[in-house]
Design a protein around this motif. Structure first.
Motif, short mmCIF file in Angstrom:
data_model
loop_
_atom_site.label_atom_id
_atom_site.label_comp_id
_atom_site.label_asym_id
_atom_site.label_seq_id
_atom_site.Cartn_x
_atom_site.Cartn_y
_atom_site.Cartn_z
N UNK A 1 15.54 -40.59 -27.30
CA UNK A 1 16.51 -40.86 -28.36
C UNK A 1 16.79 -39.60 -29.17
N UNK A 2 15.73 -38.89 -29.53
CA UNK A 2 15.93 -37.63 -30.27
C UNK A 2 16.74 -36.65 -29.43
N UNK A 3 16.39 -36.53 -28.15
CA UNK A 3 17.11 -35.58 -27.30
C UNK A 3 18.58 -35.98 -27.16
N UNK A 4 18.87 -37.26 -27.03
CA UNK A 4 20.26 -37.71 -26.94
C UNK A 4 21.04 -37.34 -28.21
N UNK B 1 10.28 -42.12 -29.28
CA UNK B 1 11.02 -43.39 -29.24
C UNK B 1 10.19 -44.51 -29.83
N UNK B 2 8.89 -44.46 -29.59
CA UNK B 2 7.99 -45.50 -30.10
C UNK B 2 7.98 -45.52 -31.62
N UNK B 3 7.93 -44.35 -32.25
CA UNK B 3 7.93 -44.27 -33.71
C UNK B 3 9.24 -44.81 -34.27
N UNK B 4 10.36 -44.43 -33.68
CA UNK B 4 11.67 -44.87 -34.18
C UNK B 4 11.82 -46.39 -34.06
N UNK B 5 11.29 -46.95 -32.97
CA UNK B 5 11.44 -48.40 -32.80
C UNK B 5 10.45 -49.17 -33.67
N UNK B 6 9.20 -48.74 -33.70
CA UNK B 6 8.19 -49.50 -34.43
C UNK B 6 8.39 -49.44 -35.94
N UNK B 7 8.91 -48.32 -36.45
CA UNK B 7 9.03 -48.17 -37.90
C UNK B 7 10.44 -48.44 -38.41
N UNK B 8 11.46 -48.29 -37.52
CA UNK B 8 12.84 -48.44 -38.01
C UNK B 8 13.68 -49.36 -37.13
N UNK B 9 13.08 -49.95 -36.12
CA UNK B 9 13.79 -50.91 -35.29
C UNK B 9 14.87 -50.30 -34.42
N UNK C 1 17.55 -44.89 -27.21
CA UNK C 1 18.90 -44.45 -26.90
C UNK C 1 19.98 -44.98 -27.81
N UNK C 2 19.62 -45.74 -28.84
CA UNK C 2 20.63 -46.33 -29.74
C UNK C 2 21.02 -45.33 -30.83
N UNK C 3 21.99 -44.48 -30.51
CA UNK C 3 22.40 -43.46 -31.47
C UNK C 3 23.15 -44.05 -32.65
N UNK C 4 23.80 -45.17 -32.45
CA UNK C 4 24.49 -45.81 -33.56
C UNK C 4 23.50 -46.21 -34.66
#
Length: 692
Positions: free
Chosen positions: A204-207, A265-273, A277-280
């Motif tokens: 996600x960060x790389x995208x 990706x795990x941090x972004x999903x677990x802490x911010x949902x 790959x969801x750049x929006x």
């Protein structure tokens, strides 16, 4: 066969853990050719003999021969060779689908050989940081960490997987030290962004890096037009404390690079949902942070999700703030370097770790914004953080409790070190939020000049070496540097030499190093950015010396008072005179209100004493310790004015000495402080700024 193991015996896990305190760091040239004076006959075993005399290393020997480097290892020098045995080489070949060394190209052999050779001698005792003190002959650092072999022996592990063989370590030969290892070391020649692309944990960060176009801003590697041989060595003394002239070299390289702090990706999903790959969703998170910091851009066309590459776009700003404009090859480079168990000093260089956390401020790719990195050491304010670990934008004191983002040591299966950068995992989002702007960074910003100029860390120039070996003459222990015009970004000068003096143990200066101007200088440099608009003091820290000169200083083109005379001490009539408190015991015996009045009296004269958290040596008196009352140490208030946090500001230093005063008008720059009114204005309410 000749074998002299320099350090024998079992090193237990506890000893290795203790050795993780950094001893010496030093950048070296990658030249293959030793000086002609080094060619003479020995009767002992050379590094080349060691390889040829041991059949179990025949395949690595063939690689060295194919690389054309065997003659080098047959001549005098001071090399370290990390030699993989045949089993290690065969495993490496199998991983590439090859059956023998003969199937490697000459270029492959050259890369492998240079990766395993270092131009200075290092025993395992020297490998106590998170990277080798010097670059290898490929001009790259090798990561070093304590670990254990299959027999539970405490060993040094290179690049997280290649172990130095316990029973064979530190094997001395006439021209160096052999360090047999159990795997072939591979250093990636890929761009740092290519390594990030290959890591599925950070997709996600790389995208976002791609979508915002920031990837196009992190591609520089090295200036092909720079050549250190174009500049003759310069010789001079410094600060009145030297009688013998020291050599100052132009830096060996002019590299560019970047350091990334990356959420998985795990941090972004677990802490911010945020799903992978969801750049929006990541864009919306960026808007929630940066719309508050940049409200004037909310309605700009470039703010939208359809314009992610625009300079005002929140997601672009989000990514930019994750990236430093320097290469931190390891976590050690993010905070002040460490020394251990010398002259009763241990810890971050020149800093009392029991009183303050060693910290450095670094520029990011987000214009006019910095990141602060702390190594947490003060027990009173741990706040649940891990002691000895590093955190971004942390402020945990009696006023604010922000824990910051923990920097992970990257001990996983993916490569984090590329040809032009390094990336670290972090456990939460790194962002220049309103809290960071108004609270966390609303504090005194103290920077050694080795971080004011990012090229210093990128090119390995602030590397510590060994400050207790400052007069040995061996480059292994450190070098002094001169900076050609154009080498440092945001710097211009004429009619002078601009030099960096390497750290020398217990000098009366911050981090024990110093930058100096000599000649009829007219020198200008860009000031570090402030986090918010307002009234700020700009302070210059230095030591007064009779060998120094006088200079007129300007900020943004405006002269700041009368010229600064660097020959005047604090106890002279030029400053506070006989009212200067020369005893730390006398100062400690003062009541709080008396200390506040004393500090205010100094402030009215435009100076402060040095921080009490800096370790000093009171000259010939033998009074060494945490000392803020030495009469030659001062922080001079250069300006006190309104600074715009979205603009560049510059300091100009122009010689004002009459002729070549002292040592060619010598002018010293030790530390820089940017101090908000919330800190320096404390005395208006009868209080005082802390003396740390």
């Amino acid at each position: 066969m000749r074998r002299n193991n320099i350090f024998k015996g079992f090193l237990g896990g506890l000893l290795i853990a203790m050795l993780t305190l950094l001893n010496t760091l030093m950048l070296t040239s990658c030249s293959d050719e030793p000086d002609s004076e080094y060619f003479y006959t020995f009767t002992g075993e050379m590094m080349s003999d060691w390889l040829k005399n041991r059949p179990e290393y025949s395949e690595f020997t063939e690689i060295v021969q194919r690389a054309g480097m065997m003659d080098l290892l047959a001549t005098y020098g001071h090399y370290t060779c990390f030699a993989p045995n045949n089993d290690a080489v065969n495993k490496f070949l199998q991983s590439r689908g090859l059956g023998s060394v003969s199937q490697l190209s000459d270029a492959d052999c050259d890369t492998i050989a240079r990766t395993h050779l270092v131009s200075y001698m290092y025993t395992t005792y020297d490998m106590i940081g998170h990277k080798l003190p010097s670059v290898n002959m490929l001009n790259r650092y090798l990561a070093t960490d304590p670990g254990f072999d299959n027999d539970s022996n405490a060993v040094i592990v290179l690049e997280n997987f290649a172990r130095i063989k316990f029973e064979l370590k530190d094997d001395s030969v006439e021209n160096g030290i052999m360090q047999p290892i159990d795997a072939v070391i591979e250093k990636s020649n890929s761009y740092i962004t290519d390594l990030m692309r290959e890591n599925p944990k950070i997709s996600t960060f790389y995208s976002a890096l791609m979508a915002t176009g920031v990837i196009n801003d992190v591609l520089l590697v090295e200036d092909p037009d720079y050549n250190a041989k174009d500049y003759e060595p310069y010789y001079t003394t410094s600060g009145g404390s030297e009688t013998e002239k020291k050599k100052y070299d132009a830096p060996d390289t002019k590299k560019y690079g970047y350091t990334f702090f990356v959420e998985t990706d795990e941090v972004l999903e677990s802490k911010y949902g945020i799903k992978k790959g969801d750049l929006s969703a990541l864009y919306e998170l960026a808007c929630s942070i940066y719309d508050e910091v940049y409200p004037q851009d909310v309605n700009a066309a470039g703010h939208s999700f359809e314009n992610l590459t625009d300079s005002v776009n929140p997601l672009r700003r989000f990514i930019q703030y994750h990236i430093l404009n320097k290469i931190a090859a390891g976590a050690d480079d993010l905070t002040p370097q460490e020394v251990s168990n010398k002259a009763n000093f241990e810890g971050a260089i020149s800093i009392d770790e029991t009183r303050i956390n060693p910290s450095d401020w670094h520029y990011t790719l987000l214009p006019h914004r910095m990141i602060k990195v702390d190594k947490v050491t003060v027990s009173k304010y741990l706040g649940g953080c891990k002691k000895g670990q590093r955190y971004i934008n942390r402020r945990y004191d009696d006023k604010f409790q922000f824990l910051g983002q923990h920097i992970d040591p990257n001990d996983d299966e993916y490569k984090h070190d590329g040809i032009n950068g390094h990336y670290f995992y972090v456990d939460d989002i790194v962002a220049f939020s309103k809290d960071v702007q108004d609270k966390i960074q609303n504090q005194r910003i103290r920077m050694d000049f080795n971080t004011v100029f990012p090229e210093i860390i990128t090119n390995g120039l602030r590397i510590l070496g060994d400050p207790w070996q400052w007069n040995s003459g061996e480059e292994k222990y450190g070098r002094n540097w001169q900076f050609p015009e154009g080498y440092l970004d945001g710097v211009s000068f004429s009619n002078c030499m601009f030099l960096m003096r390497r750290p020398v143990a217990i000098y009366d200066i911050y981090m024990w190093d110093e930058f100096d101007l000599y000649g009829n200088y007219d020198f200008t440099f860009r000031l570090p950015p402030v986090p918010f608009d307002g009234e700020w003091q700009v302070r210059l820290g230095f030591t007064s010396q009779p060998t120094r000169g006088v200079a007129q200083i300007y900020v943004d083109g405006i002269p700041q008072g009368i010229p600064l005379d660097m020959t005047k001490n604090l106890d002279s009539d030029y400053y506070i005179g006989e009212d200067f408190i020369s005893s730390i015991d006398d100062y400690d015996g003062m009541a709080p209100e008396e200390k506040a009045e004393y500090q205010k009296a100094l402030k009215n004269l435009g100076v402060y004493t040095y921080p009490r958290s800096v370790y000093c040596d009171n000259g010939g008196s033998g009074n060494r310790g945490w000392d803020l009352v030495y009469n030659i140490n001062m922080r001079k208030i250069i300006s006190q004015s309104y600074l715009d946090c979205n603009k560049d500001h510059y300091m100009r230093i122009r010689v004002a000495s009459d002729g070549k005063q002292g040592n060619n008008n010598e002018f010293a720059l030790d530390m820089l402080e940017l101090v908000p009114k919330s800190v320096y204005g404390a005395d208006s309410d009868g209080g005082m700024e802390d003396d740390l």
